[in-house]
Design a protein around this motif. Sequence first.
Motif, PDB file in Angstrom:
ATOM      1  N   GLY A  10      29.478  48.246  39.381  1.00  0.00           N
ATOM      2  CA  GLY A  10      29.054  48.880  40.617  1.00  0.00           C
ATOM      3  C   GLY A  10      27.640  49.401  40.523  1.00  0.00           C
ATOM      4  O   GLY A  10      26.889  49.049  39.612  1.00  0.00           O
ATOM      5  N   LEU A  11      27.301  50.249  41.484  1.00  0.00           N
ATOM      6  CA  LEU A  11      25.972  50.838  41.568  1.00  0.00           C
ATOM      7  C   LEU A  11      26.033  52.284  41.100  1.00  0.00           C
ATOM      8  O   LEU A  11      26.908  53.047  41.532  1.00  0.00           O
ATOM      9  CB  LEU A  11      25.480  50.775  43.018  1.00  0.00           C
ATOM     10  N   VAL A  12      25.105  52.645  40.237  1.00  0.00           N
ATOM     11  CA  VAL A  12      25.073  54.000  39.710  1.00  0.00           C
ATOM     12  C   VAL A  12      23.614  54.415  39.524  1.00  0.00           C
ATOM     13  O   VAL A  12      22.750  53.554  39.291  1.00  0.00           O
ATOM     14  CB  VAL A  12      25.851  54.087  38.373  1.00  0.00           C
ATOM     15  N   GLN A  13      23.356  55.695  39.624  1.00  0.00           N
ATOM     16  CA  GLN A  13      21.999  56.187  39.397  1.00  0.00           C
ATOM     17  C   GLN A  13      21.709  56.287  37.903  1.00  0.00           C
ATOM     18  O   GLN A  13      22.632  56.447  37.088  1.00  0.00           O
ATOM     19  CB  GLN A  13      21.819  57.554  40.052  1.00  0.00           C
ATOM     20  N   ALA A  14      20.448  56.220  37.564  1.00  0.00           N
ATOM     21  CA  ALA A  14      20.046  56.385  36.172  1.00  0.00           C
ATOM     22  C   ALA A  14      20.589  57.706  35.631  1.00  0.00           C
ATOM     23  O   ALA A  14      20.554  58.733  36.326  1.00  0.00           O
ATOM     24  CB  ALA A  14      18.535  56.341  36.058  1.00  0.00           C
ATOM     25  N   GLY A  15      21.100  57.643  34.407  1.00  0.00           N
ATOM     26  CA  GLY A  15      21.718  58.808  33.794  1.00  0.00           C
ATOM     27  C   GLY A  15      23.207  58.907  34.030  1.00  0.00           C
ATOM     28  O   GLY A  15      23.886  59.730  33.394  1.00  0.00           O
ATOM     29  N   GLY A  16      23.718  58.088  34.909  1.00  0.00           N
ATOM     30  CA  GLY A  16      25.133  58.110  35.232  1.00  0.00           C
ATOM     31  C   GLY A  16      25.971  57.299  34.268  1.00  0.00           C
ATOM     32  O   GLY A  16      25.481  56.786  33.253  1.00  0.00           O
ATOM     33  N   SER A  17      27.260  57.192  34.595  1.00  0.00           N
ATOM     34  CA  SER A  17      28.219  56.510  33.725  1.00  0.00           C
ATOM     35  C   SER A  17      29.064  55.532  34.527  1.00  0.00           C
ATOM     36  O   SER A  17      29.303  55.727  35.731  1.00  0.00           O
ATOM     37  CB  SER A  17      29.149  57.529  33.057  1.00  0.00           C
ATOM     38  N   LEU A  18      29.516  54.513  33.837  1.00  0.00           N
ATOM     39  CA  LEU A  18      30.492  53.563  34.375  1.00  0.00           C
ATOM     40  C   LEU A  18      31.412  53.143  33.243  1.00  0.00           C
ATOM     41  O   LEU A  18      31.011  53.154  32.075  1.00  0.00           O
ATOM     42  CB  LEU A  18      29.809  52.309  34.940  1.00  0.00           C
ATOM     43  N   ARG A  19      32.619  52.750  33.603  1.00  0.00           N
ATOM     44  CA  ARG A  19      33.561  52.224  32.625  1.00  0.00           C
ATOM     45  C   ARG A  19      34.023  50.854  33.081  1.00  0.00           C
ATOM     46  O   ARG A  19      34.591  50.710  34.157  1.00  0.00           O
ATOM     47  CB  ARG A  19      34.763  53.152  32.471  1.00  0.00           C
ATOM     48  N   LEU A  20      33.776  49.862  32.249  1.00  0.00           N
ATOM     49  CA  LEU A  20      34.228  48.508  32.516  1.00  0.00           C
ATOM     50  C   LEU A  20      35.549  48.249  31.799  1.00  0.00           C
ATOM     51  O   LEU A  20      35.772  48.754  30.697  1.00  0.00           O
ATOM     52  CB  LEU A  20      33.192  47.491  32.050  1.00  0.00           C
ATOM     53  N   SER A  21      36.386  47.453  32.444  1.00  0.00           N
ATOM     54  CA  SER A  21      37.646  47.036  31.841  1.00  0.00           C
ATOM     55  C   SER A  21      37.753  45.528  31.921  1.00  0.00           C
ATOM     56  O   SER A  21      37.227  44.902  32.841  1.00  0.00           O
ATOM     57  CB  SER A  21      38.835  47.658  32.575  1.00  0.00           C
ATOM     58  N   CYS A  22      38.450  44.952  30.954  1.00  0.00           N
ATOM     59  CA  CYS A  22      38.690  43.509  30.956  1.00  0.00           C
ATOM     60  C   CYS A  22      40.081  43.261  30.396  1.00  0.00           C
ATOM     61  O   CYS A  22      40.358  43.617  29.247  1.00  0.00           O
ATOM     62  CB  CYS A  22      37.653  42.783  30.126  1.00  0.00           C
ATOM     63  N   ALA A  23      40.916  42.645  31.216  1.00  0.00           N
ATOM     64  CA  ALA A  23      42.281  42.347  30.802  1.00  0.00           C
ATOM     65  C   ALA A  23      42.443  40.845  30.610  1.00  0.00           C
ATOM     66  O   ALA A  23      42.079  40.062  31.495  1.00  0.00           O
ATOM     67  CB  ALA A  23      43.263  42.850  31.847  1.00  0.00           C
ATOM     68  N   ALA A  24      42.984  40.481  29.466  1.00  0.00           N
ATOM     69  CA  ALA A  24      43.267  39.081  29.171  1.00  0.00           C
ATOM     70  C   ALA A  24      44.736  38.799  29.444  1.00  0.00           C
ATOM     71  O   ALA A  24      45.599  39.612  29.110  1.00  0.00           O
ATOM     72  CB  ALA A  24      42.938  38.772  27.717  1.00  0.00           C
ATOM     73  N   SER A  25      45.000  37.639  30.038  1.00  0.00           N
ATOM     74  CA  SER A  25      46.383  37.260  30.338  1.00  0.00           C
ATOM     75  C   SER A  25      46.539  35.755  30.174  1.00  0.00           C
ATOM     76  O   SER A  25      45.560  35.011  30.114  1.00  0.00           O
ATOM     77  CB  SER A  25      46.761  37.685  31.755  1.00  0.00           C
ATOM     78  N   GLY A  26      47.801  35.327  30.109  1.00  0.00           N
ATOM     79  CA  GLY A  26      48.070  33.904  29.968  1.00  0.00           C
ATOM     80  C   GLY A  26      48.762  33.595  28.659  1.00  0.00           C
ATOM     81  O   GLY A  26      49.469  34.421  28.092  1.00  0.00           O
ATOM     82  N   SER A  27      48.515  32.394  28.166  1.00  0.00           N
ATOM     83  CA  SER A  27      49.159  31.927  26.937  1.00  0.00           C
ATOM     84  C   SER A  27      48.394  32.444  25.717  1.00  0.00           C
ATOM     85  O   SER A  27      47.564  31.749  25.147  1.00  0.00           O
ATOM     86  CB  SER A  27      49.210  30.400  26.913  1.00  0.00           C
ATOM     87  N   ILE A  28      48.716  33.663  25.329  1.00  0.00           N
ATOM     88  CA  ILE A  28      48.000  34.320  24.241  1.00  0.00           C
ATOM     89  C   ILE A  28      48.923  34.555  23.062  1.00  0.00           C
ATOM     90  O   ILE A  28      49.941  35.215  23.195  1.00  0.00           O
ATOM     91  CB  ILE A  28      47.404  35.666  24.715  1.00  0.00           C
ATOM     92  N   TYR A  29      48.547  34.008  21.918  1.00  0.00           N
ATOM     93  CA  TYR A  29      49.260  34.316  20.677  1.00  0.00           C
ATOM     94  C   TYR A  29      48.619  35.523  20.012  1.00  0.00           C
ATOM     95  O   TYR A  29      49.309  36.451  19.620  1.00  0.00           O
ATOM     96  CB  TYR A  29      49.256  33.115  19.743  1.00  0.00           C
ATOM     97  N   SER A  30      47.296  35.477  19.907  1.00  0.00           N
ATOM     98  CA  SER A  30      46.574  36.619  19.354  1.00  0.00           C
ATOM     99  C   SER A  30      45.118  36.576  19.812  1.00  0.00           C
ATOM    100  O   SER A  30      44.612  35.519  20.200  1.00  0.00           O
ATOM    101  CB  SER A  30      46.626  36.633  17.823  1.00  0.00           C
TER     102      SER A  30
END
Length: 121
Positions: A10-30
Amino acid sequence: QVQLVESGGGLVQAGGSLRLSCAASGSIYSITVMGWYRQAPGKPRELVASITSGGNTNYADSVKGRFTISRDNAKNTVYLQMNSLKPEDTSVYYCNAEVRIMPQLGAMDYWGKGTLVTVSS
């Protein structure tokens, strides 16, 4: 077979914070390594941070002390907490995972579609 879905940009001002997330799904062994890369217009994609399944982390010099990568192995999810953001952090951020879909196969690279982070001055 394997999908990576990012969220949190997203959009944030300098000095600010953001948290990104990434979820993996599907045929996952490891999943061995999960990481975040970024690519600004006209520049090559670069590693921001990575984390192994055991929790070992690696950061680009430009983000050390400001960004923190973490991971929930049970949820196949990686996070990137970004603090003290600077305009030069503006990029599309991509999630990456080295995934084994079967125990007898080697790990393959998978990528998310990216999420835009814009830091205004």
